[in-house]
Motif scaffolding. Sequence first.
Motif: not given
Length: 129
Positions: A64-73, A101-107
């Motif tokens: 989830k973290l890896v996919e979330g980081l891709k989507r955030l980028a 804001i980025c960390l909130k969106d990621l989580q």
Amino acid sequence: QEAVEDVPCGNVVGLVGADCFITKTATLTDEDNIDCYPLRDMKYSVSPIVRVAVECLEPADLPKLVEGLKRLAKSDPLVQTSIEESGEHIIAGAGELHLEICLKDLQEDFMAGAKLKISEPVVSFRETI
């Protein structure tokens, strides 16, 4: 929803499935159009200088973290994500508020509420001439 053959200039259209081919920005056209030029990337007066390391509290949430980081980028043109040699997942933003804001969106949005362990923000010191 309805499928259309073409969309004239000035109209807005939604595409399904194009996100797996586009990293941050793209110019879309048909393959026969030779007079089409890509739009230039916007230049920003700020750059990502504040960095944090993130890791999952539950090892099962790593995909989830890896996919979330891709989507955030993809979603934020200023954020940069990377993986250090040590295996740390790094998020760099334009400031502490931007990173919050980025960390909130990621989580909340990209990881469906999975809990993260977040390091203290670090500002890289660089000298230039």
